[in-house]
Write a protein that holds these residues in place. Sequence first.
Motif, PDB file in Angstrom:
ATOM      1  N   THR A 146       0.671  -0.947  -0.054  1.00 27.04           N
ATOM      2  CA  THR A 146       0.038  -0.642   0.151  1.00 27.04           C
ATOM      3  C   THR A 146       1.164   1.151   0.301  1.00 27.04           C
ATOM      4  N   GLY A 147       2.428   1.383  -0.209  1.00 27.32           N
ATOM      5  CA  GLY A 147       2.967   2.644   0.148  1.00 27.32           C
ATOM      6  C   GLY A 147       3.002   3.169  -1.503  1.00 27.32           C
ATOM      7  N   ASN A 148       4.757   3.761  -1.812  1.00 25.69           N
ATOM      8  CA  ASN A 148       4.558   4.172  -2.856  1.00 25.69           C
ATOM      9  C   ASN A 148       5.122   3.757  -3.745  1.00 25.69           C
ATOM     10  N   LYS A 149       5.182   4.142  -4.694  1.00 28.70           N
ATOM     11  CA  LYS A 149       5.613   3.309  -5.884  1.00 28.70           C
ATOM     12  C   LYS A 149       6.432   2.800  -6.535  1.00 28.70           C
ATOM     13  N   ASP A 150       7.383   3.197  -5.468  1.00 30.20           N
ATOM     14  CA  ASP A 150       8.764   2.373  -4.922  1.00 30.20           C
ATOM     15  C   ASP A 150       9.233   1.741  -3.131  1.00 30.20           C
ATOM     16  N   ALA A 151       7.943   1.536  -3.384  1.00 35.47           N
ATOM     17  CA  ALA A 151       7.953   0.503  -1.399  1.00 35.47           C
ATOM     18  C   ALA A 151       9.140   0.240  -1.879  1.00 35.47           C
ATOM     19  N   ALA A 152       8.649  -1.434  -2.698  1.00 37.11           N
ATOM     20  CA  ALA A 152       9.415  -2.356  -2.309  1.00 37.11           C
ATOM     21  C   ALA A 152      10.685  -2.503  -2.838  1.00 37.11           C
ATOM     22  N   THR A 153      11.057  -1.444  -4.153  1.00 35.12           N
ATOM     23  CA  THR A 153      13.082  -1.081  -3.860  1.00 35.12           C
ATOM     24  C   THR A 153      13.378  -0.331  -2.584  1.00 35.12           C
ATOM     25  N   GLU A 154      12.766   0.448  -1.436  1.00 31.70           N
ATOM     26  CA  GLU A 154      13.723   1.386  -0.878  1.00 31.70           C
ATOM     27  C   GLU A 154      13.467  -0.402   0.154  1.00 31.70           C
ATOM     28  N   TYR A 155      12.516  -1.170   0.562  1.00 33.43           N
ATOM     29  CA  TYR A 155      12.885  -1.495   1.887  1.00 33.43           C
ATOM     30  C   TYR A 155      13.718  -2.751   1.247  1.00 33.43           C
ATOM     31  N   LEU A 156      14.260  -2.870  -0.163  1.00 35.30           N
ATOM     32  CA  LEU A 156      15.186  -3.966  -0.083  1.00 35.30           C
ATOM     33  C   LEU A 156      16.318  -3.237  -0.226  1.00 35.30           C
ATOM     34  N   ARG A 157      16.488  -2.017  -0.798  1.00 37.19           N
ATOM     35  CA  ARG A 157      18.074  -0.590   0.015  1.00 37.19           C
ATOM     36  C   ARG A 157      18.101  -0.578   1.315  1.00 37.19           C
ATOM     37  N   LEU A 224      38.192   6.642  -4.105  1.00 36.29           N
ATOM     38  CA  LEU A 224      37.338   6.248  -5.640  1.00 36.29           C
ATOM     39  C   LEU A 224      36.791   5.181  -5.282  1.00 36.29           C
ATOM     40  N   ALA A 225      36.739   3.989  -4.844  1.00 35.94           N
ATOM     41  CA  ALA A 225      36.219   2.696  -5.184  1.00 35.94           C
ATOM     42  C   ALA A 225      34.965   2.803  -4.238  1.00 35.94           C
ATOM     43  N   GLN A 226      34.541   3.427  -3.158  1.00 32.02           N
ATOM     44  CA  GLN A 226      33.830   3.448  -2.250  1.00 32.02           C
ATOM     45  C   GLN A 226      32.457   4.585  -3.524  1.00 32.02           C
ATOM     46  N   TYR A 227      33.131   5.167  -4.053  1.00 34.16           N
ATOM     47  CA  TYR A 227      31.995   6.220  -4.767  1.00 34.16           C
ATOM     48  C   TYR A 227      31.690   5.231  -5.939  1.00 34.16           C
ATOM     49  N   ALA A 228      32.542   4.469  -6.757  1.00 29.93           N
ATOM     50  CA  ALA A 228      32.163   3.790  -8.084  1.00 29.93           C
ATOM     51  C   ALA A 228      31.470   2.634  -7.364  1.00 29.93           C
ATOM     52  N   THR A 229      31.389   1.927  -6.476  1.00 32.11           N
ATOM     53  CA  THR A 229      29.894   1.078  -5.964  1.00 32.11           C
ATOM     54  C   THR A 229      29.085   1.574  -5.898  1.00 32.11           C
ATOM     55  N   GLU A 230      29.382   2.563  -5.149  1.00 26.60           N
ATOM     56  CA  GLU A 230      27.590   3.609  -4.811  1.00 26.60           C
ATOM     57  C   GLU A 230      27.027   3.957  -5.789  1.00 26.60           C
ATOM     58  N   LYS A 231      27.750   4.559  -7.529  1.00 25.58           N
ATOM     59  CA  LYS A 231      27.109   4.018  -8.168  1.00 25.58           C
ATOM     60  C   LYS A 231      26.478   2.791  -8.456  1.00 25.58           C
ATOM     61  N   ALA A 232      27.296   2.302  -8.252  1.00 21.61           N
ATOM     62  CA  ALA A 232      27.045   0.557  -9.575  1.00 21.61           C
ATOM     63  C   ALA A 232      26.216   0.370  -9.405  1.00 21.61           C
ATOM     64  N   LEU A 233      25.792   0.602  -6.999  1.00 26.54           N
ATOM     65  CA  LEU A 233      24.402   0.300  -6.439  1.00 26.54           C
ATOM     66  C   LEU A 233      23.098   1.305  -7.863  1.00 26.54           C
ATOM     67  N   ASP A 234      23.598   2.189  -7.153  1.00 27.91           N
ATOM     68  CA  ASP A 234      22.550   2.893  -7.787  1.00 27.91           C
ATOM     69  C   ASP A 234      21.748   2.947  -9.125  1.00 27.91           C
ATOM     70  N   GLY A 235      23.171   2.092  -9.725  1.00 25.41           N
ATOM     71  CA  GLY A 235      22.257   1.690 -11.445  1.00 25.41           C
ATOM     72  C   GLY A 235      21.086   0.407 -10.780  1.00 25.41           C
ATOM     73  N   PHE A 237      19.498  -0.519  -8.075  1.00 24.60           N
ATOM     74  CA  PHE A 237      18.497  -0.034  -7.943  1.00 24.60           C
ATOM     75  C   PHE A 237      17.482   0.322  -8.379  1.00 24.60           C
ATOM     76  N   THR A 238      17.549   1.401  -9.128  1.00 22.50           N
ATOM     77  CA  THR A 238      17.212   1.732 -10.976  1.00 22.50           C
ATOM     78  C   THR A 238      16.530   1.199 -11.560  1.00 22.50           C
ATOM     79  N   GLY A 239      17.473  -0.059 -11.610  1.00 20.62           N
ATOM     80  CA  GLY A 239      16.732  -1.006 -12.248  1.00 20.62           C
ATOM     81  C   GLY A 239      15.947  -2.055 -12.095  1.00 20.62           C
ATOM     82  N   ILE A 240      15.786  -2.269 -10.342  1.00 18.53           N
ATOM     83  CA  ILE A 240      14.151  -2.805  -9.930  1.00 18.53           C
ATOM     84  C   ILE A 240      13.342  -1.853  -9.277  1.00 18.53           C
ATOM     85  N   ALA A 241      13.386  -0.407  -9.305  1.00 18.20           N
ATOM     86  CA  ALA A 241      12.507   0.478  -8.957  1.00 18.20           C
ATOM     87  C   ALA A 241      11.427   0.489 -10.422  1.00 18.20           C
TER      88      ALA A 241
END
Length: 277
Positions: A146-157, A224-235, A237-241
């Motif tokens: 019953t949540g927002n359109k990306d509620a499931a994605t945010e749960y997984l995040r 640099l590694a953390q930055y690139a990792t976060e960018k990869a995960l952003d991508g 979760f974008t796909g899951i959303a």
Amino acid sequence: MKKNLVLIFTVLVCFLNISCLSSLQELSSGLMDLNGGTSVKKVPAYTNEEAVSAMKDALEEGIKFASSSLSQKDAYFKNAAIKILLPEEAKPIIGILNKIPGGQSLVDDVVLRLNRTAEEAAKDTVNIFVSAIKQMTVIDGIKIVTGNKDAATEYLREKCYDKLVNLYKPKVNTVLNKPLVMNVSANEAWEKLITNYNKYGKIANTAAKIAGQKEPCPPVTVDLAQYATEKALDGLFTGIAEEEAKIRENPLKYASAMIQKVFNYVKQGITTITVRS
């Protein structure tokens, strides 16, 4: 005969008082159907258990699609929305490499490898997500359905992010530790750059502070590694959303009976249905 008289009397009273119409509707819904012997009542459109089952099915659909599609060659690299680039703070490094013959190709190689690493790691994410799905409670399921359109994605995040970082970051670090110009890796060049920048920036900032001016060189602390990792995960979760949005918008397209039932009701805003017994 007695039942008929009671019903007729009730109807007459309510017609004389318009405010009783809603009460009449409620009363009639609970009365026995004199012809068929059935009663009519309102019940929830779906149970809590069905909501959780539908949510689990939807999450599994989303993660399987995202991990499969993003693990394909060029899924990151040729998608401008999620392509991993070097951070803004890397511009000085890029500027130096561009002055060296073939330097730009080295930068391009690092970017390509970062995206290839993200594509490779995407296929290994399913088990992490499935573990989180199995731990879902009834409260979680209802809240997500019953949540927002990306509620499931945010749960997984929320449930999986740290574990995914532990999966991705070592792979990204391997790429960044690969020797480049004069056998120096991107990580080594990056550390040298920010160390020198911060050293001389501190002097400039101190002078500016004494002069009552704004500090011209804010410290750079980007990992640099953390930055690139976060960018990869952003991508990721974008796909899951994106897949979650498709499920909510068109639940009847999916094979799961629970997805079709629960999300179709949710989409139409139906919380209760009328049944006869």
